[in-house]
Design a protein around this motif. Structure first.
Motif, PDB file in Angstrom:
ATOM      1  N   ILE A 289       1.368 -14.379 -10.045  1.00 54.18           N
ATOM      2  CA  ILE A 289       1.472 -14.781  -8.643  1.00 54.18           C
ATOM      3  C   ILE A 289       1.007 -16.216  -8.442  1.00 54.18           C
ATOM      4  CG2 ILE A 289       0.470 -14.382  -6.356  1.00 54.18           C
ATOM      5  CD1 ILE A 289       0.454 -11.355  -7.161  1.00 54.18           C
TER       6      ILE A 289
ATOM      7  N   ASP B 222       0.574 -18.705 -10.598  1.00 49.76           N
ATOM      8  CA  ASP B 222       1.322 -19.729 -11.322  1.00 49.76           C
ATOM      9  C   ASP B 222       2.830 -19.578 -11.150  1.00 49.76           C
ATOM     10  OD1 ASP B 222      -1.083 -20.613 -12.125  1.00 49.76           O
ATOM     11  OD2 ASP B 222      -0.845 -20.215 -14.251  1.00 49.76           O
ATOM     12  N   LEU B 223       3.268 -18.624 -10.324  1.00 46.62           N
ATOM     13  CA  LEU B 223       4.681 -18.391 -10.043  1.00 46.62           C
ATOM     14  C   LEU B 223       5.474 -18.218 -11.342  1.00 46.62           C
ATOM     15  CD1 LEU B 223       5.774 -18.146  -7.183  1.00 46.62           C
ATOM     16  CD2 LEU B 223       6.784 -20.389  -7.400  1.00 46.62           C
ATOM     17  N   GLN B 224       4.988 -17.326 -12.191  1.00 48.09           N
ATOM     18  CA  GLN B 224       5.642 -17.037 -13.462  1.00 48.09           C
ATOM     19  C   GLN B 224       6.589 -15.847 -13.314  1.00 48.09           C
ATOM     20  OE1 GLN B 224       5.398 -18.816 -16.179  1.00 48.09           O
ATOM     21  NE2 GLN B 224       3.751 -20.192 -15.538  1.00 48.09           N
TER      22      GLN B 224
ATOM     23  N   TYR C 225       6.800 -26.950  -8.923  1.00 44.62           N
ATOM     24  CA  TYR C 225       7.003 -25.832  -8.006  1.00 44.62           C
ATOM     25  C   TYR C 225       8.488 -25.522  -7.837  1.00 44.62           C
ATOM     26  CZ  TYR C 225       6.729 -23.001  -3.763  1.00 44.62           C
ATOM     27  OH  TYR C 225       6.853 -21.985  -2.842  1.00 44.62           O
TER      28      TYR C 225
ATOM     29  N   LYS D  90       9.950 -23.745 -10.979  1.00 44.88           N
ATOM     30  CA  LYS D  90       9.484 -22.355 -11.104  1.00 44.88           C
ATOM     31  C   LYS D  90      10.121 -21.472 -10.048  1.00 44.88           C
ATOM     32  CE  LYS D  90       4.954 -23.143 -13.219  1.00 44.88           C
ATOM     33  NZ  LYS D  90       3.482 -23.006 -13.034  1.00 44.88           N
ATOM     34  N   ARG D  91      10.148 -21.956  -8.815  1.00 45.39           N
ATOM     35  CA  ARG D  91      10.725 -21.158  -7.732  1.00 45.39           C
ATOM     36  C   ARG D  91      12.203 -20.880  -7.969  1.00 45.39           C
ATOM     37  NH1 ARG D  91      10.416 -23.787  -1.837  1.00 45.39           N
ATOM     38  NH2 ARG D  91      11.658 -25.343  -2.945  1.00 45.39           N
TER      39      ARG D  91
ATOM     40  N   LEU E 253      13.078 -17.668 -10.122  1.00 47.54           N
ATOM     41  CA  LEU E 253      12.656 -16.323  -9.724  1.00 47.54           C
ATOM     42  C   LEU E 253      13.859 -15.401  -9.542  1.00 47.54           C
ATOM     43  CD1 LEU E 253       9.897 -17.157  -7.082  1.00 47.54           C
ATOM     44  CD2 LEU E 253       9.593 -16.546  -9.483  1.00 47.54           C
TER      45      LEU E 253
ATOM     46  N   LEU F 238       7.075 -12.616  -4.374  1.00 43.20           N
ATOM     47  CA  LEU F 238       6.300 -13.573  -5.168  1.00 43.20           C
ATOM     48  C   LEU F 238       5.986 -14.853  -4.394  1.00 43.20           C
ATOM     49  CD1 LEU F 238       7.748 -13.294  -8.799  1.00 43.20           C
ATOM     50  CD2 LEU F 238       5.533 -12.531  -7.935  1.00 43.20           C
ATOM     51  N   ILE F 239       6.937 -15.358  -3.616  1.00 45.17           N
ATOM     52  CA  ILE F 239       6.663 -16.563  -2.829  1.00 45.17           C
ATOM     53  C   ILE F 239       5.642 -16.257  -1.735  1.00 45.17           C
ATOM     54  CG2 ILE F 239       7.688 -18.195  -1.196  1.00 45.17           C
ATOM     55  CD1 ILE F 239      10.117 -18.328  -2.915  1.00 45.17           C
TER      56      ILE F 239
ATOM     57  N   HIS G 193       2.308 -15.952  -3.620  1.00 42.59           N
ATOM     58  CA  HIS G 193       1.891 -17.250  -4.145  1.00 42.59           C
ATOM     59  C   HIS G 193       1.363 -18.146  -3.023  1.00 42.59           C
ATOM     60  CE1 HIS G 193       1.896 -20.828  -6.695  1.00 42.59           C
ATOM     61  NE2 HIS G 193       2.500 -21.462  -5.712  1.00 42.59           N
TER      62      HIS G 193
ATOM     63  N   HIS H 197      -2.071 -16.500  -1.620  1.00 45.73           N
ATOM     64  CA  HIS H 197      -2.970 -15.872  -2.599  1.00 45.73           C
ATOM     65  C   HIS H 197      -4.430 -16.239  -2.405  1.00 45.73           C
ATOM     66  CE1 HIS H 197      -2.806 -19.817  -4.636  1.00 45.73           C
ATOM     67  NE2 HIS H 197      -3.960 -19.467  -5.161  1.00 45.73           N
TER      68      HIS H 197
END
Length: 743
Positions: free
Chosen positions: A238, A240-242, A717, A720-721, A724, A732-733, A736, A739
């Motif tokens: 979450i 690190d938006l992995q 960012y 990574k986004r 998804l 997740l967004i 993230h 968080h």
């Protein structure tokens, strides 16, 4: 069966393992740390395929779930490996972690009926026979020390197959494990857990120590570690938006096993279907609770709508809300929803979506000061304005659109293509790259390494051009010395170098603007008017020394900036917000006529606010007591009351004038001072004006928070986004972005 070569390697590894357990140096008497490193590396890299004839369960395995599992064994019943166990129902191989949680989980997921029958038929254990259990363990350990192999198993299944074992070593980092009487800590059926203990490096004290974790210690840890590790991994994904599938990578699994052993890594499916949705539900409840706490009509809100593209070029929009908690000098931000927004959506689609989102989050249109949008889709703008909302273009998006218009100029576009090909040729040629690096060091360049740009973030293209200009002589000489390339293809003309310089000079104020925004704790819309005025009236003003190209770009950019904020409602809102910002209240950049235009609506809104709050009743001080019932008329009032009538309360209009004068008389705040904090201190002097200010100081200047404004963070960012998966984008967004909130 194993091949002779593979068998010999396995025997050698077993000898090295035993040498580690005995404290000896594996394979040699040399005590250098290279030996231990080579042994560990070999053990981790090699793979071994074993053929088994039976599946057996030693007596120490007391759990009922072992009925459906076993260790691979030879025809004679000798256990081949204790790293993996095999399900007798489906032949699935499972890593053995010295606990039964993964056994039961496998049965629950794959063999639910068998699990239910097993648990139903098993009588509950009323007490633990500790002494008998310890006695049997001691017998087993004595047999192990004597080099004998226990032949009795509680379960034996005659079935054959193969099992492949990676050279996995699970490192133990628990400093509380005792090294004394190490052999007594060895229990039957444990996979190898190795700990290397030393001073500096792997054996700074010249002595290699390796040992196995005790079974009790591992069992106690595993009972509490599974959920902890799963939640930690979910939090890592979450924050690190992995992508959830990262848990399936061997490198990630080795890392987790190295840092914390034993532990269970949740599967990709469990993360996507169970853990992440659970965390999302908890956070969503917290966000709803936070918004309900600011649901009073006096609390003003602002929305942001950011459009972005995924890797498959699908469009999405993310909706966020901004507000100021009562009594707090900070601006809160909560990401609410992210949804797929096809390019063919018309105004009606957007209208329905907006109404649905406002209803879902219980947001009233009359409480929304403005909506900051990072998109150029006119249908969305129309849907918002049709609902009485003021739409303000995001400043970051505006700068991106303006800079991109320059880059799309045919001459500039061809120059950028040439720059990218030159950089690509140099960084892919080892000799040329080494020469460039050496020359950079000799020249002591302040700029970072030369990099290809990421066009979706305009400043990365600007930086690429800056780097090219700073290395002009180096690049020219390197290209001339490179063999095997078409010199004409990579040659940059003087005209193209001039275009680069013009672009960098023209866009430099935009770069400074981004730096200014990133330095703000929270850039508010009160910044927009001063920044735009400074850009148009000064930095983009055409100079006599400008080339024709620079002149054209400056005029074009100036017109674009003015056009994007030309709407009357937008201009008025920005001017009011700036006037109420203590850093800019003097307004040196507007005419007296402009000042009068904005002062009138401010006074009207303030007067109305005072009337709504208290009518024309004077503001009472803390010392004034409010009578609960009609007091007795005193003799003085009875005799002289008619001669001294009580003065009526001050009209709301006069109160408004007094508060405005009081605000203007206060010292101007420094440019680096937070306006929210300034008003928090002055609110006692101008209580009603402070309430009016909160209506405008809840609107950000751009959709992205300050932490995402720096170019390198933007690129990280965005990339990574964009990766998804669609079914997890919203969750997740949301997680993230929110968080940091405590739940």
């Amino acid at each position: 069966m194993r091949t002779p070569g593979r068998a010999s390697r396995a025997n050698a590894m077993e000898n090295n393992k035993q040498a580690l357990l005995n404290g000896a140096k594996p394979g040699t008497s040399d005590d250098s740390k290279n030996d231990i490193q080579m042994v560990l590396a070999k053990m981790m890299e090699e793979k071994h395929t074993y053929t088994y004839k039976k599946l057996v369960v030693p007596p120490s395995m007391r759990s009922i779930y072992w009925k459906f599992f076993g260790f691979p064994a030879t025809e004679e019943g000798g256990i081949i490996t204790k790293v993996k166990i095999v399900c007798i129902l489906c032949k699935t191989q499972i890593a053995y972690n010295r606990n039964t949680s993964n056994l039961r989980m496998h049965l629950q997921n794959k063999h639910a009926q068998e699990l239910m029958d097993l648990e139903t038929s098993s009588l509950p254990t009323t007490r633990q026979v500790v002494s008998q259990d310890n006695k049997e363990r001691k017998i087993q350990k004595k047999l192990l020390k004597a080099g004998l192999s226990p032949t009795k198993y509680i379960y034996t299944t005659n079935t054959d197959g193969t099992v492949q074992i990676d050279g996995d070593i699970q490192f133990v980092t628990d400093p509380n494990i005792s090294l004394s009487n190490m052999e007594d800590d060895i229990a039957i059926g444990q996979p190898l857990r190795v700990m290397i203990k030393g001073g500096s490096g792997i054996n700074g004290n010249g002595q290699n120590v390796a040992f196995l974790m005790s079974e009790d210690n591992a069992t106690n840890q595993s009972s509490v570690d599974v959920k902890t590790v799963s939640d930690a991994i979910a939090e890592f994904i979450i924050m690190d938006l992995q992508l959830p599938e990262i848990v399936e990578g061997r490198g990630f699994q080795r890392l987790v096993a190295t840092l914390r052993s034993p532990c269970e890594i949740p599967s990709k499916n469990k993360l996507e279907e169970e853990i992440i949705p659970r965390i999302y539900d908890n956070f969503r409840e917290s966000v709803v609770s936070s918004l309900s706490c600011v649901a009073s009509p006096a609390t003003e809100l602002a929305l942001t709508i950011e459009e972005w593209q995924s890797n498959n070029d699908e469009s999405f929009v993310t909706l966020s809300v901004y507000y100021q908690n009562t009594g707090e000098a900070t601006l809160e931000c909560k990401i609410l929803s992210t949804l797929h927004a096809p390019l063919d959506w018309e105004e009606s689609h957007w209208g329905t979506t907006i109404d649905s989102l406002l209803l879902e989050w219980d947001l009233k249109v009359e409480r929304i000061t403005a909506v900051v949008v990072s998109t150029s889709r006119t249908d969305l703008h129309t849907a918002l304005t049709n609902r009485g909302l003021t739409v303000i273009p995001c400043l970051l998006h505006t700068l991106q659109v303006c800079a991109q218009a320059c880059f799309e100029n045919p001459e500039v576009s061809s120059t950028l293509a040439k720059c990218r090909s030159v950089i690509g040729a140099i960084i892919s040629h080892p000799g040329a790259l080494a020469t460039l690096t050496m020359q950079e060091q000799l020249s002591e360049l302040d700029e970072g390494s030369i990099l290809l740009d990421y066009p979706a973030v305009w400043i990365s293209t600007y930086t690429m051009l800056e780097q090219m200009i700073a290395r002009r002589n180096m690049i020219t000489s390197i290209l001339e010395g490179m063999e095997g390339i078409d010199q004409e293809m990579f040659e940059i003309s003087n005209e193209q170098w001039k275009i680069m310089e013009d672009i960098v000079n023209v866009l430099e104020p935009f770069k400074v603007t981004i730096m200014t925004l990133s330095e703000e704790k929270m850039p508010l819309i009160s910044l927009l008017k001063p920044l735009l005025w400074q850009l148009v009236s000064s930095h983009l003003k055409v100079k006599e020394t400008d080339s024709d190209t620079a002149r054209t770009f400056k005029e074009s950019l100036s017109d674009m900036l003015c056009d994007r904020y030309a709407d009357y409602n937008v201009t008025l809102l920005l001017q009011i917000a700036t006037t109420l910002d203590p850093r800019f209240k003097a307004m040196p950049y507007v005419t007296e006529e402009d000042k009068s235009v904005v002062s009138t609506p401010i006074k009207e809104m303030l007067t109305k606010l005072i009337q709504e709050e208290s009518g024309d009743v004077p503001i009472k001080t803390e010392d004034e007591a409010v009578p609960s019932k009609k007091s007795r008329v005193s003799g003085m009032e009875f005799l002289l009351g008619g001669l001294c009538p009580t003065k009526a309360g001050m009209p709301a209009e006069e109160k408004a004038d007094l508060e405005i004068v009081q605000y203007q008389s206060e010292p101007t705040a420094p440019l680096d001072y937070c306006p929210l904090q300034w008003w928090s201190k002055v609110s006692a002097k101008c209580p009603n004006l402070a309430k009016l200010v909160s209506r405008y100081h809840c609107v950000p200047a751009c959709c992205a928070p300050p932490s995402r404004i720096p170019p390198d963070v933007q690129i990280q960012y965005d990339t990574k986004r964009a990766t998804l998966p669609p079914h997890l984008i919203d969750k997740l967004i949301f997680l993230h972005g929110n968080h940091t909130m405590q739940v």
